[in-house]
Design an enzyme around this catalytic site. Structure first.
Site, short mmCIF file in Angstrom:
data_model
loop_
_atom_site.label_atom_id
_atom_site.label_comp_id
_atom_site.label_asym_id
_atom_site.label_seq_id
_atom_site.Cartn_x
_atom_site.Cartn_y
_atom_site.Cartn_z
N ASP A 14 0.89 -1.16 0.00
CA ASP A 14 0.00 0.00 0.00
C ASP A 14 0.93 1.20 0.00
O ASP A 14 1.66 1.43 0.97
CB ASP A 14 -0.89 -0.02 1.25
CG ASP A 14 -1.81 1.19 1.31
OD1 ASP A 14 -1.52 2.20 0.64
OD2 ASP A 14 -2.82 1.13 2.03
N TYR A 22 -11.89 14.33 -15.86
CA TYR A 22 -10.65 13.75 -15.32
C TYR A 22 -10.12 14.56 -14.13
O TYR A 22 -9.48 14.00 -13.24
CB TYR A 22 -9.60 13.64 -16.44
CG TYR A 22 -8.55 12.59 -16.19
CD1 TYR A 22 -8.91 11.24 -16.06
CD2 TYR A 22 -7.21 12.93 -16.07
CE1 TYR A 22 -7.95 10.27 -15.82
CE2 TYR A 22 -6.25 11.95 -15.84
CZ TYR A 22 -6.62 10.63 -15.71
OH TYR A 22 -5.67 9.67 -15.48
N LYS A 33 -1.43 13.41 -12.63
CA LYS A 33 -0.64 12.93 -13.78
C LYS A 33 0.43 13.95 -14.17
O LYS A 33 1.55 13.57 -14.53
CB LYS A 33 -1.55 12.62 -14.98
CG LYS A 33 -2.45 11.40 -14.79
CD LYS A 33 -1.68 10.17 -14.34
CE LYS A 33 -2.51 8.91 -14.36
NZ LYS A 33 -1.88 7.82 -13.59
O1 0WD Z 1 -7.88 4.29 -19.49
C1 0WD Z 1 -7.17 3.86 -18.57
N1 0WD Z 1 -7.53 2.81 -17.88
C2 0WD Z 1 -5.88 4.55 -18.32
C3 0WD Z 1 -5.16 4.30 -17.16
C4 0WD Z 1 -5.39 5.52 -19.33
C5 0WD Z 1 -4.11 6.10 -19.00
C6 0WD Z 1 -3.45 5.83 -17.83
N2 0WD Z 1 -3.99 4.95 -16.92
C7 0WD Z 1 -3.24 4.69 -15.70
C8 0WD Z 1 -3.98 4.84 -14.39
O2 0WD Z 1 -4.15 6.19 -14.02
C9 0WD Z 1 -3.03 4.10 -13.46
O3 0WD Z 1 -1.92 4.92 -13.15
O4 0WD Z 1 -2.80 3.36 -15.68
C10 0WD Z 1 -2.56 2.94 -14.34
C11 0WD Z 1 -3.27 1.62 -14.09
O5 0WD Z 1 -4.64 1.82 -14.14
P1 0WD Z 1 -5.71 0.73 -14.64
O6 0WD Z 1 -5.03 -0.50 -15.07
O7 0WD Z 1 -6.63 1.45 -15.56
O8 0WD Z 1 -6.57 0.50 -13.31
P2 0WD Z 1 -6.76 -0.69 -12.25
O9 0WD Z 1 -6.86 -2.00 -12.92
O10 0WD Z 1 -7.93 -0.26 -11.40
O11 0WD Z 1 -5.43 -0.62 -11.39
C12 0WD Z 1 -5.09 0.48 -10.60
C13 0WD Z 1 -4.80 -0.02 -9.20
C14 0WD Z 1 -5.89 -0.06 -8.16
O12 0WD Z 1 -7.00 -0.64 -8.46
P3 0WD Z 1 -8.41 -0.05 -7.84
O13 0WD Z 1 -9.18 0.22 -9.07
O14 0WD Z 1 -8.87 -1.19 -7.01
O15 0WD Z 1 -8.16 1.22 -7.06
O16 0WD Z 1 -3.99 0.85 -8.47
C15 0WD Z 1 -3.86 0.26 -7.20
C16 0WD Z 1 -5.08 -0.60 -6.98
O17 0WD Z 1 -4.79 -1.95 -6.97
N3 0WD Z 1 -3.81 1.19 -6.10
C17 0WD Z 1 -2.87 1.10 -5.15
N4 0WD Z 1 -1.80 0.28 -5.02
C18 0WD Z 1 -1.05 0.42 -3.92
N5 0WD Z 1 -1.31 1.32 -2.96
C19 0WD Z 1 -3.20 2.08 -4.20
C20 0WD Z 1 -2.37 2.16 -3.06
N6 0WD Z 1 -2.61 3.03 -2.08
N7 0WD Z 1 -4.33 2.73 -4.60
C21 0WD Z 1 -4.69 2.18 -5.77
#
Ligand code: 0WD
Length: 256
Positions: free
Chosen positions: A64, A157, A164
Site C-alpha cells: 500500500d 478527469y 498525472k
Molecule cells: O484508461 C485507462 N484505464 C488509463 C489508465 C489511461 C491512462 C493511464 N492509466 C493509468 C492509471 O491512471 C493508473 O496509473 O494506468 C494505471 C493503471 O490503471 P488501470 O489498469 O486502468 O486500473 P486498475 O486496474 O484499477 O489498477 C489500478 C490499481 C488499483 O486498483 P483499484 O481500481 O482497485 O483502485 O492501483 C492500485 C489498486 O490496486 N492502487 C494502489 N496500489 C497500492 N497502494 C493504491 C495504493 N494506495 N491505490 C490504488
C-alpha cells in the site's frame, strides 16, 4: 534469445485481469523476464495468488503506497529474493470519488493531498526503496502509466489530471537524478482502456468514444496495446531513452 531474458521486473497495480499492469506483466514474461508482483491490500491477496499462479512468482507481496513501512519492506524483499532488479512498473492511481466527480474548483485539500500522495509521490518513494536492487543490476528501467489529462484539462478527469502532471514531471526529475546510476525513467501515456479504475471516471464510455472518433488509428485500446511499449522500455533497445513520455493512444494526442 528473448528480449528480456535474464531481467527481473516488479509490477505494481494489478487489481484484476483487466488491469493495464496485468497486460504488461504478461508481455514482460512472454519476452523472457521474471516477474514479481505487489497487491494493494489483504482483500486482494487471495485473488492475486490465483491470478498470478501461471507466473509462479518468487515474490508476491503487499504494497500500500500510503505506508512507508510497506515501501521499505518491498525494497528489501526484492533485493533479498532476486538480488537485483531491472524493471519497475508503476501502474497505480487513486483519487477520492468526491474530488474526481465534483466541480474541479471544489477539490478538497485532503483529496488533493491523498490523490497526489498515492498517484504521484509513490513513484519517487518506491523507486528510492528499490535503488539497492537496481544498483546491483548496474542500472534499470522505471516506467509509469499516465494520461493526456495531465497535459490538458479533460472534462471528467479533474484532479486525476493534476496527479498525472505531477507524476510526469516527477518522472523527469527522477530521470535527471538517477542517470548517474544508469536508471532510466519513462512514462507511457495510454489512451482510454476499460479497467476498474476507468470505470470510476464519470462517463468513461463517452470519453472513450470521443477519443475513438478523433484517433488517427481506429479501434478500442486494450492493455496488450500498451504492453509492447512496456517491453521496449524495459529492454536494452531503449537504453538511451530517459525522461521521455511515449503516447500509446492510437495517435489521439496529435489531433484536435
Ligand atoms: O484508461 C485507462 N484505464 C488509463 C489508465 C489511461 C491512462 C493511464 N492509466 C493509468 C492509471 O491512471 C493508473 O496509473 O494506468 C494505471 C493503471 O490503471 P488501470 O489498469 O486502468 O486500473 P486498475 O486496474 O484499477 O489498477 C489500478 C490499481 C488499483 O486498483 P483499484 O481500481 O482497485 O483502485 O492501483 C492500485 C489498486 O490496486 N492502487 C494502489 N496500489 C497500492 N497502494 C493504491 C495504493 N494506495 N491505490 C490504488
Amino acid at each position: 534469445m528473448k528480449l528480456l531474458e535474464g531481467k527481473t521486473a516488479l509490477v505494481t497495480g494489478v487489481a484484476n485481469d483487466y488491469s493495464i499492469a496485468w497486460g504488461i506483466a504478461q508481455a514482460l514474461r512472454e519476452h523472457g523476464a521474471e516477474v514479481a508482483f505487489t497487491y494493494q491490500n489483504e482483500r486482494l491477496k487471495e485473488k492475486m495468488s490465483d491470478l498470478v499462479k501461471p507466473f509462479n512468482p518468487k515474490l508476491l507481496t503487499e504494497l500500500d503506497v500510503t505506508k512507508d513501512a510497506d515501501i521499505a519492506r518491498v525494497g528489501q524483499e526484492v533485493f533479498a529474493v532476486y538480488g537485483k532488479l531491472d524493471i519497475f512498473v508503476h501502474s497505480l492511481a487513486f483519487v477520492p470519488k468526491e474530488d474526481l466527480h465534483g466541480d474541479f474548483y471544489k477539490a478538497s485539500r485532503a483529496g488533493f493531498a491523498m490523490a497526489n500522495d498515492i498517484s504521484s509521490y509513490s513513484l519517487i518513494a518506491v523507486t528510492n526503496a528499490l535503488l539497492p536492487a537496481f544498483e546491483a543490476a548496474g542500472g534499470g528501467s522505471v516506467m509509469y502509466l499516465t494520461y493526456i489529462g495531465g497535459e490538458y484539462a479533460i472534462s471528467t478527469y479533474g484532479l486525476a489530471g493534476v496527479t498525472k502532471a505531477a507524476l510526469e514531471i516527477s518522472g523527469k526529475y527522477l530521470a535527471q537524478s538517477l542517470g548517474d546510476k544508469k536508471i532510466r525513467v519513462n512514462g507511457i501515456s495510454a489512451g482510454p482502456i476499460k479497467t476498474l479504475a476507468a470505470r470510476g471516471i464519470k462517463n468513461f464510455s463517452g470519453l472513450q468514444q470521443k477519443a475513438q472518433d478523433f484517433m488517427p488509428l481506429k479501434g478500442e485500446m486494450t492493455p496488450a496495446d500498451v504492453a509492447g511499449t512496456a517491453v521496449f522500455l524495459g529492454s536494452d533497445l531503449s537504453k538511451s531513452i530517459t525522461g521521455e513520455i511515449i503516447h500509446v493512444d492510437n495517435g489521439f494526442h496529435c489531433v484536435r
